[in-house]
Scaffold this motif. Structure first.
Motif, short mmCIF file in Angstrom:
data_model
loop_
_atom_site.label_atom_id
_atom_site.label_comp_id
_atom_site.label_asym_id
_atom_site.label_seq_id
_atom_site.Cartn_x
_atom_site.Cartn_y
_atom_site.Cartn_z
N GLY A 83 -9.49 2.10 -4.44
CA GLY A 83 -9.01 2.21 -2.84
C GLY A 83 -7.92 3.29 -2.35
N ASP A 86 -9.77 6.62 -1.51
CA ASP A 86 -10.51 6.44 -0.38
C ASP A 86 -9.37 7.12 0.70
N MET A 87 -8.45 6.43 0.66
CA MET A 87 -7.21 6.62 1.49
C MET A 87 -6.90 8.17 1.50
N ARG A 302 -5.57 0.71 -1.19
CA ARG A 302 -5.36 1.16 0.13
C ARG A 302 -4.00 0.91 0.75
#
Lengths: 339, 339
Positions: A83, A86-87, A302
């Motif tokens: 997560g 990703d960010m 995230r």
DNA sequence: CAAAAAAAAACAAACGATTGCATAAAAATA
DNA sequence: TATTTTTATGCAATCGTTTGTTTTTTTTTG
């Protein structure tokens, strides 16, 4: 074996200066369209890679986020990391992953290295050993954004992303009650870690709300490993009046229980129901599959990254520390539903 | 929120120069004992942390090893990483962990970032997608030590640490034969990855050596995930003449097979024997426990790091690329031993 | 078409640690 | 004591980017 191409190499080749190259590559408004094109094209052709050390030195830090976790081979943590990655990627940042193996010394060491290498922020889930948080003071003193997740520090002035472990545990136990289980035991973890304390409280709350008597002999504290689950289960079924279900604060100890019950020929879920916690990958793979609580690792990662980006984008540094709590989800599988 | 203390701050405070501080901290012989003590003491007192960006920029690289793996939540890879971390720590190096999720694009990206951040060396296990190795050319061109492990590139002029997958597979299949299984199927992975090709060859060799006929219909190629294992197993037992054992190139597909067999009420190991590969943690935890091949991840990591340190310590750059092959070990569990 | 305004590019000084070389201080020798 | 040798420290350039300021070039305007 060639030397790497630098911004000055490009400048020389285009008869311009490093500053123009630098700005062109960053799409700075003061550079003409034609120049930008020339620069970008040449950079691509020469396979130019920015020297992150030089850039980092100049601006005082590198575009990097440090993530410190107890271990990387837990599904929950590796999901959190995914997560964060990703960010970070979306925002042009890199992620440095550090594992402490639950040792404070490693935690310290990684923290120093991250500071030393100029990370822009640090996300951390503390280890089992950690009950003193002095080593995080330096991070805060330097103004490096610091975000705790899951296993958090008992400090008030930091950002935290947590699971609502109490709610997760509550859901799990209510689910067992709903499925007709009457005497529900609990495998608990060490009380000094917020996550385990909360899970136990959720368990107790559920029993109270449904007017089920709390029996101390049905609550067993351990390190929640597979072997402990086995031992605890043995202890439980040898009671004069054994329970008909177990809510374990960890999937691993729940697995230990399942293995022991299988050996004893006790039917799960019909004779005894079992629910774990964390929704480790294997919970879906074993037989019977294990009902568990999904902590949304990816989402936690995230959120943690999101809070970091909010911190660095806030010019006034006016942000007050926040605590974000996510609600976990009960994943119902075979081990807790009577046939 | 204070600024971090630099070498010049220390110099000012001791009425000396940055160069002296730098040398003192590095225990340079030209600095007097008394000065060293003063510097080291003050550095500790002021909690001085070297600016790795500045140091890295000056010397042209940072004391960091980059490790690229397909995924960090596989036991094998996390063991490799632990091994690398051990060796790195002993030598004062840091480790940057990167996961590609088996995507070439991510592999490229991580590679660029590592180059950009001036790592001293790169250890990599390529992803499933990777069948072209151009992106590693730049690394070699820059003279950055590059070591492949486990899933290695089909290039001759690089360092490689491999498992003897052929031998591992051979052991596994011979073990099945020794236990009385006569018709042994194989779950194979994509042929273009050395590890899967070798495992298949080991399987074929064992059959040949024991004069067992090779039947193409018993060899099923897939992505070796749990679901594929299930599907492949179904396919096998629906054959007119189904096999009595399966050697899977992955624990995950072996698990899929076990799950399907359990559903069908087929007894493992008595009716069908199953052996997996990689010795994932769960193999010991499921029922029946799964016989598997342990690849000594930790050792592989240590070796990879060792080769890296040999590379950088070799002044003449005279080292020729080496291939180190480790012998894996068969871990016998319940799934392959008839009762 | 000259002057003013706007746009584009160049200049130069950082960032903090390292290191070859020069120099100063101390010790050894004549 | 003068001179050489040794030891310890200082000087200054450098790594590659970034960015505030200045200069040059181009465009606009009266």
């Amino acid at each position: 074996m060639k030397k790497r191409v630098t911004i000055q190499d490009l400048a020389k080749e285009l008869n311009t200066t490093p500053s123009t190259i630098s700005r062109a590559l960053k799409n700075h408004p003061a550079i003409s369209k034609s120049m930008k094109k020339k620069v970008v094209d040449l950079a691509k052709e020469r396979n130019y890679q920015i020297n992150a050390l030089a850039a980092g030195l100049r601006i005082g830090k590198s575009k990097t986020i440090g993530v410190i976790v107890p271990r990387i081979n837990r599904d929950f943590f590796s999901n959190v990391i995914a997560g964060v990655e990703d960010m970070a990627f979306e925002n042009g940042y890199n992620v440095v992953i550090c594992q402490t193996h639950d040792k404070v010394a490693k935690e310290r060491q990684h923290l120093n290295t991250l500071i030393s290498s100029g990370v822009s922020g640090i996300l951390v889930s503390v280890g089992l050993e950690t009950n003193n948080f002095d080593h995080f003071d330096e991070v805060k003193r330097l103004g490096i954004p610091l975000i705790f997740f899951d296993r958090v520090a008992e400090q008030s002035d930091v950002n935290k992303i947590q699971n609502n472990d109490k709610a997760g545990a509550y859901k799990a136990v209510v689910h067992l009650i709903d499925n007709g289980y009457k005497r529900i035991a609990h495998f608990a973890g060490p009380d000094y870690l917020n996550v385990y304390k909360d899970r136990k409280e959720g368990y107790l709350d559920a029993l109270r709300d449904y007017n089920i008597e709390i029996e101390e002999e049905l609550i067993i504290e351990s390190d929640l490993k597979v072997e402990s689950g086995r031992v605890s289960m043995k202890q439980l079924i040898e009671l004069p009046n054994p329970p008909d279900a177990v809510f374990s604060a960890s999937d691993y100890s729940a697995l230990g229980a399942l293995l022991y019950l299988d050996e004893m020929g006790i039917d799960v879920p019909n004779q005894i129901g079992v629910v774990g916690y964390s929704n480790e990958n294997f919970t879906a793979l074993i037989s019977p599959s294990l009902t568990s609580v999904n902590q949304h690792g990816m989402e936690i990662g995230r959120y943690a990254a999101k809070v970091f980006f909010e911190e660095i984008n806030d010019q006034q540094k006016s942000l007050i520390p926040r605590t974000i709590v996510l609600d976990p989800e009960l994943i119902i599988r075979a081990s807790s539903v009577r046939k």
